[in-house]
Design an enzyme around this catalytic site. Sequence first.
Site, PDB file in Angstrom:
ATOM      1  N   ARG A   1      -6.807  -7.763  -3.916  1.00 20.81           N
ATOM      2  CA  ARG A   1      -6.978  -7.669  -2.463  1.00 20.81           C
ATOM      3  C   ARG A   1      -8.048  -8.667  -2.011  1.00 20.81           C
ATOM      4  NH1 ARG A   1      -5.574  -3.174   0.447  1.00 20.81           N
ATOM      5  NH2 ARG A   1      -6.127  -4.555   2.166  1.00 20.81           N
TER       6      ARG A   1
ATOM      7  N   ASP B   1       3.641   5.183  -3.318  1.00 15.96           N
ATOM      8  CA  ASP B   1       2.490   5.364  -2.419  1.00 15.96           C
ATOM      9  C   ASP B   1       2.411   6.856  -2.102  1.00 15.96           C
ATOM     10  OD1 ASP B   1       0.443   5.003  -0.558  1.00 15.96           O
ATOM     11  OD2 ASP B   1       1.715   4.073   0.976  1.00 15.96           O
TER      12      ASP B   1
ATOM     13  N   CYS C   1      -0.630   1.154  -4.093  1.00 11.59           N
ATOM     14  CA  CYS C   1      -1.646   0.499  -3.262  1.00 11.59           C
ATOM     15  C   CYS C   1      -2.987   1.231  -3.307  1.00 11.59           C
ATOM     16  CB  CYS C   1      -1.148   0.399  -1.830  1.00 11.59           C
ATOM     17  SG  CYS C   1      -0.679   1.995  -1.137  1.00 11.59           S
TER      18      CYS C   1
ATOM     19  N   HIS D   1       1.391  -3.029   6.515  1.00 10.70           N
ATOM     20  CA  HIS D   1       0.142  -3.277   5.782  1.00 10.70           C
ATOM     21  C   HIS D   1       0.295  -4.634   5.086  1.00 10.70           C
ATOM     22  CE1 HIS D   1      -3.621  -2.550   4.050  1.00 10.70           C
ATOM     23  NE2 HIS D   1      -3.377  -1.546   3.237  1.00 10.70           N
TER      24      HIS D   1
ATOM     25  N   GLN E   1      -1.952  -5.790   2.080  1.00 12.03           N
ATOM     26  CA  GLN E   1      -1.622  -5.099   0.834  1.00 12.03           C
ATOM     27  C   GLN E   1      -0.434  -5.793   0.169  1.00 12.03           C
ATOM     28  OE1 GLN E   1      -3.169  -2.207  -0.602  1.00 12.03           O
ATOM     29  NE2 GLN E   1      -1.945  -3.008  -2.299  1.00 12.03           N
TER      30      GLN E   1
ATOM     31  N   ARG F   1      -7.809  -2.098  11.876  1.00 13.09           N
ATOM     32  CA  ARG F   1      -7.011  -0.967  11.364  1.00 13.09           C
ATOM     33  C   ARG F   1      -6.866   0.022  12.512  1.00 13.09           C
ATOM     34  NH1 ARG F   1      -7.463   1.990   5.504  1.00 13.09           N
ATOM     35  NH2 ARG F   1      -6.488   0.019   4.963  1.00 13.09           N
TER      36      ARG F   1
HETATM   37  N1   CP Z   1      -4.851   0.166  -0.218  1.00 18.71           N
HETATM   38  C1   CP Z   1      -5.680   0.229   0.844  1.00 18.71           C
HETATM   39  O1   CP Z   1      -5.480  -0.401   1.885  1.00 18.71           O
HETATM   40  O2   CP Z   1      -6.769   1.014   0.642  1.00 18.71           O
HETATM   41  P1   CP Z   1      -7.825   1.453   1.751  1.00 18.71           P
HETATM   42  O3   CP Z   1      -7.142   2.414   2.671  1.00 18.71           O
HETATM   43  O4   CP Z   1      -8.940   2.102   0.972  1.00 18.71           O
HETATM   44  O5   CP Z   1      -8.303   0.246   2.484  1.00 18.71           O
HETATM   45  N1  NVA Z   2       0.638   4.567   3.370  1.00 20.19           N
HETATM   46  C1  NVA Z   2      -0.783   4.770   3.222  1.00 20.19           C
HETATM   47  C2  NVA Z   2      -1.412   3.535   2.682  1.00 20.19           C
HETATM   48  C3  NVA Z   2      -2.895   3.632   2.447  1.00 20.19           C
HETATM   49  C4  NVA Z   2      -3.479   2.360   1.954  1.00 20.19           C
HETATM   50  C5  NVA Z   2      -1.378   5.156   4.564  1.00 20.19           C
HETATM   51  O1  NVA Z   2      -0.975   4.604   5.589  1.00 20.19           O
HETATM   52  O2  NVA Z   2      -2.236   6.038   4.596  1.00 20.19           O
END
Ligand code: CP
Ligand code: NVA
Length: 305
Positions: free
Chosen positions: A289, A221, A261, A128, A131, A101
């Site tokens: 997930r 989101d 998500c 993502h 997701q 990440r």
């Molecule tokens: N939806 C998602 O990726 O959640 P986190 O940021 O908690 O991993």
């Molecule tokens: N769009 C959000 C998704 C979190 C899972 C972010 O990037 O923070």
Amino acid sequence: MRHLLTLFDLQPMELEAIFTITRDLKEKFAAGLREPILPGRVLAMLFERPSLRTRVSFEAAILQLGGGSLFLGEDVGFGSRESVEDCGRVLGQFVDVIVSRTREHQRLVEFASHCACSVINGLSEQAHPCQALADLYTIREQLGGLKSLRLAWIGDGNNVARSLAVGCAKMGYSFVAASPPGYQLEASFLEEVREAVPGAEVEQIADPREAVEGAEVIYTDVWASMGQEAEKQARAATFAAYQVNNQLMTRALKQSIFMHCMPAHRDMEVTAEVLDGPQSVVLEQAANRMHVQKGLLAWLLGKRA
Ligand code: CP
Ligand code: NVA
């Protein structure tokens, strides 16, 4: 070496292969079976941003498959103590697969190019994919395998929106995003989707009411993603008309489902009554997930269950 940096990296048949393994493993899990099909395999989790779902679902997934995981946070010095290139060249020799990440997508692309093992994008500001994979699996589970459907994305044209647009195109679903001007998916990105998947129905509009008309899936989101915290207030004002509430939901199909998500902010991008209401499948979505990532890990590491 197969990496999963965006859903452009997977062909429709490969999505199906991952879902087939997922279904098998999920059924076994429900029956109390946790087959150790990846014994001794090591998953490294290299995270520059916080996470609940991605981190824990991947760690639980590899443990249930008989392998182990290592969480690597800021202290690893990714790109600071040593270069992204050296981190990739070293780490890729210790472990079998890496979930990363990163802050910038380009950093992830560079990192993956130096890794001797598969790298999975655990969220970047561009995409993502994990997701979206779980979301597509959830949609099929919830809507009984409908061949064609309309997914309405309401809100920011962000990482999750991009991955869903590609994923929907690959599944033959139509994707329409409703976002305020300035926060829409780039026309060049939509063109890229259409080039990758001829006949793809991906559309960007401004009106959320038009988007949900005839939609089976309503998805939203956060208005400010990680890294955009300073814009939170300004975005709240811009996105106010994009809140998913009962009024908007009644314009969608009666049998429509609501997805998010998570993390979610009640009474911001979605009202509590929708998020916690009967059409919401957000918890099933979150649970998947782990199941889909088990399918993905098994597929990437060559265990076709
Ligand atoms: N939806 C998602 O990726 O959640 P986190 O940021 O908690 O991993
Ligand atoms: N769009 C959000 C998704 C979190 C899972 C972010 O990037 O923070």
